[in-house]
Design an enzyme around this catalytic site. Structure first.
Site, PDB file in Angstrom:
ATOM      1  N   CYS A  37     -33.252  21.539 -11.575  1.00 22.74           N
ATOM      2  CA  CYS A  37     -33.076  20.630 -12.702  1.00 22.74           C
ATOM      3  C   CYS A  37     -31.671  20.021 -12.650  1.00 22.74           C
ATOM      4  CB  CYS A  37     -33.334  21.406 -13.990  1.00 22.74           C
ATOM      5  SG  CYS A  37     -33.676  20.362 -15.400  1.00 22.74           S
ATOM      6  N   HIS A  70     -38.041  20.924 -11.451  1.00 28.20           N
ATOM      7  CA  HIS A  70     -37.892  21.639 -12.725  1.00 28.20           C
ATOM      8  C   HIS A  70     -38.119  23.138 -12.601  1.00 28.20           C
ATOM      9  CE1 HIS A  70     -37.944  18.805 -16.407  1.00 28.20           C
ATOM     10  NE2 HIS A  70     -36.857  18.695 -15.699  1.00 28.20           N
TER      11      HIS A  70
END
Lengths: 446, 261
Positions: free
Chosen positions: B99, B207
């Site tokens: 991320c 992510h």
């Protein structure tokens, strides 16, 4: 003057066209016209909403927040309707009951209720987080009563809304434009909202009930830092995520005094306690009397997909929409408290659900006991299945997980699994909820 | 007698840097370790964490932060933890930064408001955010691993996940890319690279639950952590990863990325 008249005629033409669209959509069974008529009108006149809002005689209630908008606005709509019971003149209440809460949904609701020569009496509108500033901007000249209900602010669809703090910042700026008579009904247990509405005409609701404190904090938590000074907040107790009895040791800000802290909840679950409080407090501010509030709530049936009960082939099914970690945790806790033995989880990743499904890893699926059967499906059935698999203690797993590629198979399996007296609980994301309802009732809603 | 193995994972600032499912990587590593009877303990790395505790970690994880938190973290990381982390990573301690956290490991990160946050300098790359009105890099993504020998990841060369970042990262001359982008934006949407690898540290924009659909990368990290701690080549007990690969392949075919392989 001429220009004004022209705009009015043009708006009327758009309304006529919108009404026609609703008729056609309904006749051909495509849906109930939740957004299209509004979308067309909006393209014809970007400020058509203010045209409608000016025609609301008594008052406008806006409901915003991450979770609970649809239920809360339905509660308020029912109470307002009840307050007019017995009057021969039917009250026109504009209400986007299907949860279509973007600009086009709001405008569609106004078009649906449009009657020539008759103004609207009330508007009870749930408003999408990102649309709130646009709606507020159209309200500046409004003279009637205005209530803005702020329920909560959680992380939700970062790809669409951005970070919680960004939404809070935008709200704080945009609500300055609301007319001065606006009353803010604010969830005092949410520190971020208390900051957003700081210095406004506020009425606070919140929960006072130490027996409902969580034993352990949830993982999916935002705003545990003071929105006023950035210090880490201390909590006397937490009800869900970052909602609770908070205090900042550094700047001294604390959960404000509550105007309303207890009212018998109409539906199960913590969120519905908040939703009920918000609706009742709003009704009190609108001057609706106790008995009317009580009557309206006694006969309340949940909004679709929000704890809605259905009977399918003689079996009980309950649908609880869950679209973000905080809401999902609260929902799972609620269905477990209700004694769920079989839960169908449906995860889609379409635009209304959010394209990113990473958030399921912030949900505490660990709280589901081994004896409960988890049935996973939706566009991202395997992602959901994986999340549940990684709650298992041993590598051989347990047999409480079934994955189906289609929602229909999952629901059919769930129905087969259950014993006669049990209820099948369905916990879907937004588009999956519409799909599940369609399967269960054989009818489209939007 | 068989040696009893155990691992400690350091999770950087979990209450400041855990924006969207970042806990997924922690859960996946913990479970995959525990399922093999290797107890794994997770220690949160916070402002107060001592050098000694940081040094006890066999693997380091970082996730995404919101803007304000990112700044707090960047400062503490650089001033109080940077030297130790650099030593550890140079020794071969594995790390996974997903991320927004890769931005903290490069030379600097220019934020959307034009503020320059200095990074740890573990990588040479620089990250620039060209303003909040510029489109973000958002969507499902797939890549082909080029930064790790394929023999170490079971010859499975693809990775899948979701990216959502405003910053664009540009690799320096000595940075080794982690993967080639098959679908999606990658570091900057221009040069076709995703992330970077330094020794056993992976930085990428995927992510938080990245490891859930990429079990080969999860096991690579665990293997490296055990190797560095116990000093000999470790083979992990195979697990039944049918579900993981099903989810992986489904995403590849949905993105039509498989044609490129």
């Amino acid at each position: 003057m001429v220009l004004h008249l022209l705009t009015t005629y043009f708006s009327l033409a758009l309304i006529f066209f919108g009404k026609l669209t609703i008729q056609l959509l309904t006749i051909f069974g495509i849906g109930a016209g939740g957004t299209w008529p509004g979308e067309i009108a909006l393209r014809g006149n970007p400020h058509i909403l203010s045209f409608f809002l000016r025609r609301v005689r008594s008052g406008i209630v806006l409901v915003a927040g991450t979770n609970g908008k649809t239920t809360t606005s339905k509660l308020i709509q029912r109470i307002v309707a009840e307050s007019n019971r017995g009057n021969t003149d039917r009250m026109t209440i504009v209400h986007n009951e299907t949860g279509a809460n973007l600009m086009n949904g709001l405008i569609s609701a106004f078009i649906r209720e449009w009657r020539i020569q008759k103004p609207y009496d009330f508007a009870v509108l749930e408003v999408d987080e990102a649309s709130l500033p646009h709606v507020v901007a159209e309200m500046q000249a409004y003279k009637g009563k205005v209530v803005l209900v702020l329920l909560n602010l959680f992380r939700d669809q970062l790809d669409r809304y951005g970070e919680v703090r960004m939404i809070a910042r935008i709200w704080k700026e945009s609500i300055k434009k609301l007319p001065s008579q606006t009353v803010f009904v604010v969830n005092a247990d949410d520190p971020e909202l208390v900051d957003v509405t700081h210095g406004k005409k506020n009425k606070y609701f919140g929960i006072k009930d130490p027996s409902s404190y969580l034993k352990k904090g949830e993982h999916a938590t935002d705003s545990t830092y003071c929105p006023f000074c950035g210090q880490k907040l201390t909590y006397e107790g937490i009800y869900s995520s970052h909602l609770g009895i908070w205090r900042c040791q550094k700047c001294g800000n604390t959960r404000p005094k509550l105007t309303l802290s207890a009212y018998p909840s109409v539906l199960p679950g913590l969120y519905n306690r908040y939703n009920t409080l918000a609706a009742v407090l709003t009704a009190q501010i609108l001057g609706i009397n106790k008995n009317q509030i009580k009557n309206a709530l006694e006969n309340f049936s949940p909004a679709f997909g929000r704890g809605e009960g259905l009977i399918v082939e003689g079996k009980r099914v309950k649908i609880f929409l869950a679209k973000n970690p905080a809401g999902f945790n609260a929902t799972v806790r609620t269905v477990l408290e209700l004694g769920a033995k079989n839960i169908v989880f449906l995860l889609n990743d379409r635009v209304p659900d959010g394209r990113d499904v990473s958030w399921i890893w912030d949900v505490d699926f660990e709280m589901i006991p081994d004896a409960v059967m988890c049935i996973a499906s939706g566009d991202r059935a395997y992602d959901l299945g994986l999340r549940i698999k990684y709650t298992h203690k041993s590598r051989s797993g347990i047999s409480n997980l079934k994955i189906f590629e289609t929602t229909k198979e999952a629901i059919v399996f769930g129905l087969k699994q259950m014993k006669q007296h049990e209820t099948l609980y369905i916990v879907p994301t937004y588009s999956a909820m519409l799909e599940a309802r369609k399967i269960l009732t054989g009818q489209a809603i939007l | 007698m068989k040696k009893i193995l155990e691992l400690t994972v350091g999770w950087l600032y979990p209450d400041l840097m855990s924006t969207y499912g970042d806990r997924g990587n922690v859960i996946v590593l913990s479970k995959r370790s525990e399922w093999r009877s290797i107890p794994l303990s997770v220690i949160p790395i916070s402002f107060e964490t001592s050098r000694k505790d940081l040094l006890s970690c066999n693997l380091v994880l970082g996730g995404g932060a919101q803007d304000r938190e990112q700044e707090l973290v960047a400062n503490d990381l650089r001033l109080n933890k940077g030297k130790t982390l650099k030593e550890m990573f140079t020794r071969g301690i594995p790390g996974l930064f997903v991320c927004g956290s890769p931005q903290l490991l490069g030379k600097y990160y220019m934020t959307g408001d034009g503020k320059k946050l200095l990074g740890l300098g573990i990588f040479q790359f620089v990250t620039k955010h060209f303003g909040h009105d510029k489109p973000r890099c958002i969507g499902n993504t797939a890549g082909k691993v080029v930064g790790i020998p394929l023999s170490e990841i079971g010859k499975r060369e693809t990775i899948v996940g979701f990216e959502n970042h405003g910053g664009r990262t540009y690799l320096g001359q000595n940075d080794k890319p982690f993967a080639q982008v098959l679908k999606g934006y990658g570091n900057n949407g221009e040069d076709g690279y995703e992330g970077a690898v330094y020794k056993n540290v992976i930085a990428c924009y995927y992510h938080g639950p990245f490891l859930s659909k990429n079990p080969h990368i999860a096991d690579w990290l665990l293997t490296k952590a055990l190797e560095i701690k116990y000093g000999k080549i470790q083979t992990l007990t195979p697990l039944n990863d049918r579900l993981e690969w099903k989810a992986h392949m489904l995403m590849l075919s949905r993105l039509e990325a498989y044609k490129d392989i």
